[in-house]
Design an enzyme around this catalytic site. Sequence first.
Site, PDB file in Angstrom:
ATOM      1  N   LYS A   4     -11.279  -8.630   5.481  1.00 17.23           N
ATOM      2  CA  LYS A   4     -10.272  -7.589   6.080  1.00 17.23           C
ATOM      3  C   LYS A   4     -10.680  -8.636   7.865  1.00 17.23           C
ATOM      4  CE  LYS A   4     -11.250  -3.503   3.725  1.00 17.23           C
ATOM      5  NZ  LYS A   4     -11.653  -2.483   4.449  1.00 17.23           N
ATOM      6  N   CYS A   9       0.988  -1.192  -0.146  1.00 17.52           N
ATOM      7  CA  CYS A   9       0.306  -0.122  -0.144  1.00 17.52           C
ATOM      8  C   CYS A   9       1.091   1.400   0.015  1.00 17.52           C
ATOM      9  CB  CYS A   9      -0.621  -0.046   1.617  1.00 17.52           C
ATOM     10  SG  CYS A   9      -1.903   1.511   1.901  1.00 17.52           S
ATOM     11  N   GLU A  45      -5.193   6.992   8.512  1.00 13.68           N
ATOM     12  CA  GLU A  45      -5.194   8.122   8.032  1.00 13.68           C
ATOM     13  C   GLU A  45      -3.298   8.813   7.977  1.00 13.68           C
ATOM     14  OE1 GLU A  45      -7.311   8.972   5.583  1.00 13.68           O
ATOM     15  OE2 GLU A  45      -8.848   7.844   6.600  1.00 13.68           O
ATOM     16  N   SER A  46      -2.699   8.333   6.808  1.00 13.89           N
ATOM     17  CA  SER A  46      -1.386   8.560   6.118  1.00 13.89           C
ATOM     18  C   SER A  46      -1.066   9.832   6.639  1.00 13.89           C
ATOM     19  CB  SER A  46      -0.769   7.923   4.716  1.00 13.89           C
ATOM     20  OG  SER A  46      -1.527   9.286   4.114  1.00 13.89           O
ATOM     21  N   VAL A  86      -5.657   1.270   6.158  1.00 11.34           N
ATOM     22  CA  VAL A  86      -3.658   1.094   6.452  1.00 11.34           C
ATOM     23  C   VAL A  86      -3.833   2.104   6.043  1.00 11.34           C
ATOM     24  CG1 VAL A  86      -4.159  -0.902   6.969  1.00 11.34           C
ATOM     25  CG2 VAL A  86      -3.377  -0.384   4.814  1.00 11.34           C
TER      26      VAL A  86
END
Length: 289
Positions: free
Chosen positions: A102, A75, A128-129, A115
């Site tokens: 999941k 990802c 949230e990145s 993720v």
Amino acid sequence: MIMSTLSFAMHILVSSYKVLAPVGQLLEYVLPYRNMAAKAISGSGSINFDTKHLKKGDPLPPYNGKLRIYNMRYCPFAQRTILALNAKHIDYEVVNINLVEKPEWLPRKSAFGKVPSIEIKEDVCIYESLVTVEYLDEVYPQRPLLPKDPVKKAFDKIIVETSGAIHAMFFKSVTSPDTITEATINGYHGALKFIEDQLKNRGTTFLGGDEPGYADYMIWPWFERVQGYKNTDRPIKIDPIKYPILTQYIDNMFKDPAVSQYVIPNDIMEKFLNGYKLGNPNYELLNDN
């Protein structure tokens, strides 16, 4: 008079409690993480990035007190958080997630079932990145990633926003090349030129200076994937003649330790993306080799 004085004193105590109670609750959350941050500095060489991707029916690994990231190895968004953790030499563990099947417990760790999510205390998770990276940069002061200067910080965030056009071009190239329009291509090259110009104007090896910073790590996952097309004639290819500074920048980023230890070989990434396109990605390719 005595009763009046006691009544006034009780009023002060109650009022003080109402004011200070929320502060105490806040400190209960903040101070442990500040203390944890002071202890959690180590090399990332011993971290296992390629753990099995847990799926429906798999149990939740017991929380051991170490900062944990819920991740998916391929990802690009989760990679942003991994790069920040690596760059800041934070000690952490990886729990990889199968995003097709999941685990039932994932919403407990990430409200939207996505993720990355970082667990900073049992069942206290941030997701949230970009949010996770800004949190890490604030709590772990070693090697700051975001500039202190407000203008530089703003432009770094603008660069990150600009990379959305790169993401769009990459996603369409993988899943549906026939949907790539002139607008898609123009947006893509507009983003490449903007980043090329930013590097030229800054006159530094990286957007962050002599070493990568926030903007570098937040846009890198797309460049790592796009460079896999460098030997093709597809529209996503980055022309080294047209973008010489950007081409050199990509080469320099590959040499950064935070990046190099997490790079996925092109052949493995291609196999994963082929499966992803068909709706049946093989999450364990790195473990099969």
